[in-house]
Motif scaffolding. Structure first.
Motif, PDB file in Angstrom:
ATOM      1  N   ALA A   1     -14.412  -6.782 -18.640  1.00 36.70           N
ATOM      2  CA  ALA A   1     -13.621  -6.661 -17.745  1.00 36.70           C
ATOM      3  C   ALA A   1     -12.812  -7.666 -17.311  1.00 36.70           C
ATOM      4  CB  ALA A   1     -14.053  -5.905 -16.587  1.00 36.70           C
ATOM      5  N   ALA A   2     -11.497  -7.705 -17.749  1.00 33.77           N
ATOM      6  CA  ALA A   2     -10.632  -8.993 -17.250  1.00 33.77           C
ATOM      7  C   ALA A   2      -9.897  -8.814 -16.017  1.00 33.77           C
ATOM      8  CB  ALA A   2      -9.650  -9.162 -18.358  1.00 33.77           C
ATOM      9  N   SER A   3     -10.090 -10.013 -15.187  1.00 37.08           N
ATOM     10  CA  SER A   3      -9.412 -10.087 -13.817  1.00 37.08           C
ATOM     11  C   SER A   3      -8.367 -11.368 -13.743  1.00 37.08           C
ATOM     12  CB  SER A   3     -10.436  -9.986 -12.742  1.00 37.08           C
ATOM     13  OG  SER A   3     -11.157 -11.008 -12.775  1.00 37.08           O
ATOM     14  N   GLY A   4      -7.586 -11.334 -12.608  1.00 32.17           N
ATOM     15  CA  GLY A   4      -6.763 -12.512 -12.684  1.00 32.17           C
ATOM     16  C   GLY A   4      -5.410 -12.321 -13.216  1.00 32.17           C
TER      17      GLY A   4
ATOM     18  N   ILE B   1      -2.034 -11.203 -20.769  1.00 33.04           N
ATOM     19  CA  ILE B   1      -2.817 -10.910 -21.948  1.00 33.04           C
ATOM     20  C   ILE B   1      -2.040 -10.248 -23.051  1.00 33.04           C
ATOM     21  CG2 ILE B   1      -4.831  -9.552 -22.906  1.00 33.04           C
ATOM     22  CD1 ILE B   1      -6.342 -10.069 -20.041  1.00 33.04           C
ATOM     23  N   TYR B   2      -2.230 -10.508 -24.213  1.00 34.55           N
ATOM     24  CA  TYR B   2      -1.723  -9.930 -25.492  1.00 34.55           C
ATOM     25  C   TYR B   2      -2.826  -9.481 -26.586  1.00 34.55           C
ATOM     26  CZ  TYR B   2      -1.723 -14.109 -28.267  1.00 34.55           C
ATOM     27  OH  TYR B   2      -2.066 -15.119 -28.907  1.00 34.55           O
ATOM     28  N   ALA B   3      -3.947  -9.992 -26.105  1.00 35.97           N
ATOM     29  CA  ALA B   3      -4.923  -9.486 -27.112  1.00 35.97           C
ATOM     30  C   ALA B   3      -6.289  -9.771 -26.836  1.00 35.97           C
ATOM     31  CB  ALA B   3      -4.835 -10.086 -28.450  1.00 35.97           C
TER      32      ALA B   3
ATOM     33  N   LYS C   1      -5.766  -1.377 -19.634  1.00 34.39           N
ATOM     34  CA  LYS C   1      -5.775  -2.427 -20.478  1.00 34.39           C
ATOM     35  C   LYS C   1      -6.362  -3.632 -20.158  1.00 34.39           C
ATOM     36  CE  LYS C   1      -2.892   0.062 -23.125  1.00 34.39           C
ATOM     37  NZ  LYS C   1      -3.439   0.650 -24.316  1.00 34.39           N
ATOM     38  N   ASN C   2      -7.120  -3.730 -19.032  1.00 36.94           N
ATOM     39  CA  ASN C   2      -7.831  -4.946 -18.863  1.00 36.94           C
ATOM     40  C   ASN C   2      -9.363  -5.073 -19.053  1.00 36.94           C
ATOM     41  OD1 ASN C   2      -8.681  -3.038 -16.853  1.00 36.94           O
ATOM     42  ND2 ASN C   2      -9.118  -4.722 -15.418  1.00 36.94           N
TER      43      ASN C   2
END
Length: 115
Positions: A23-26, A31-33, A75-76
Motif C-alpha cells: 500500500a502506497a501513501s503520500g 506514481i506511474y508504475a 491504484k495505490n
C-alpha cells in the motif's frame, strides 16, 4: 514523498501460494508504475514484476505463468499473487514505485519456500 508498506510474506511449502500486498501513501498522484523486486542472500536484487498505470505488465522469465501482478481499484495498492512456488523463489521481496522525480522502496517482506 511516497511511503510503501508491504505485507503477506511467510513460510510456504513448494507448490504452495502466497499473495503479497503493498500500500502506497503520500504523493500517490505522481506514481506511474509499481512493482516487486526480490533479493536472495548473496545475490543481487532483481526485478520480479512491474505494472504501469495503464495496466501494462512485465515479468522476469523465471516467474512467468506462476506469478501475477495487479493493482487495486484505488491504484495505490499493488499485489503479487505467487503460485507454484519453488525453493528458488525464497528471497526478501521489496515493493517499488516510480514517479517522474524518483523511486521508492518498501521495507521488504520475507518469502521462504521450504518443506
Amino acid at each position: 514523498q511516497v511511503q510503501l508498506v508491504e505485507s503477506g510474506g511467510g513460510l510456504v511449502q513448494p507448490g504452495g501460494s502466497l499473495r503479497l500486498s503493498c500500500a502506497a501513501s503520500g504523493s500517490i498522484f505522481s506514481i506511474y508504475a509499481m512493482g516487486w523486486y526480490r533479493q536472495a542472500p548473496g545475490k543481487q536484487r532483481e526485478l520480479v514484476a512491474t505494472i504501469t498505470n495503464g495496466g501494462r505488465t512485465n515479468y522476469v522469465d523465471s516467474v512467468k505463468g506462476r506469478f501475477t501482478i495487479s493493482r487495486g481499484n484505488a491504484k495505490n495498492t499493488v499485489y503479487l499473487q505467487m503460485n507454484s512456488l519453488k525453493p528458488e523463489d525464497t528471497a526478501t521481496y521489496y515493493c517499488n514505485t516510480k514517479t517522474v522525480a524518483s523511486e521508492y522502496w518498501g521495507q521488504g517482506t520475507q518469502v521462504t519456500v521450504s518443506s
